[in-house]
Enzyme design. Sequence first.
Site, PDB file in Angstrom:
ATOM      1  NE  ARG A   1      -4.009  -0.008   1.643  1.00  0.00           N
ATOM      2  CZ  ARG A   1      -4.918   0.102   0.669  1.00  0.00           C
ATOM      3  NH1 ARG A   1      -5.051  -0.868  -0.221  1.00  0.00           N
ATOM      4  NH2 ARG A   1      -5.680   1.174   0.573  1.00  0.00           N
TER       5      ARG A   1
ATOM      6  CG  HIS B   1      -7.161  -4.069  -5.700  1.00  0.00           C
ATOM      7  ND1 HIS B   1      -8.189  -3.519  -4.980  1.00  0.00           N
ATOM      8  CD2 HIS B   1      -6.871  -5.259  -5.098  1.00  0.00           C
ATOM      9  CE1 HIS B   1      -8.524  -4.338  -3.993  1.00  0.00           C
ATOM     10  NE2 HIS B   1      -7.735  -5.407  -4.047  1.00  0.00           N
TER      11      HIS B   1
END
EC number: 2.7.4.6
Length: 141
Positions: free
Chosen positions: A87, A117
């Site tokens: 992330r 994603h």
Amino acid sequence: MAKELTLSIIKPDAVAKSVIGEIYTRFEKAGLDIVAAKMTQLSREQAESFYDIHRARPFFKDLVDFMISGPVMIQVLKGENAVAKNREIMGATNPKEAAPGTIRADFADSIDANAVHGSDSLENAAREIAFFFEPHELCNR
């Protein structure tokens, strides 16, 4: 510390730009091993099922339409703190807010076409990995 698994999807916009290799290099430089990978064209049914958690949200239809607009590259990443590390290198969802040098800052066009994603928790990572891969498809690295 135990190594974690997380799911990553390189979205249609980034696949179309031919930056898969550059993104893979970033994973590996961050200490994330690719233990499973496949390129596929998601069906509407697959995309709707995968993003079912967002079904009631106003952006759901546009998200599904975008995710089926072209091929995607789906991979399982393994490493120390893999969920958080992935992330971090992805950057903020909105590329205009993403830190310089992150995947989204460098390759995303918009909050919708945002290149990648990544699972947001270990629990979601397990669910998302199982959605796309059988256990025997994950290699031990």
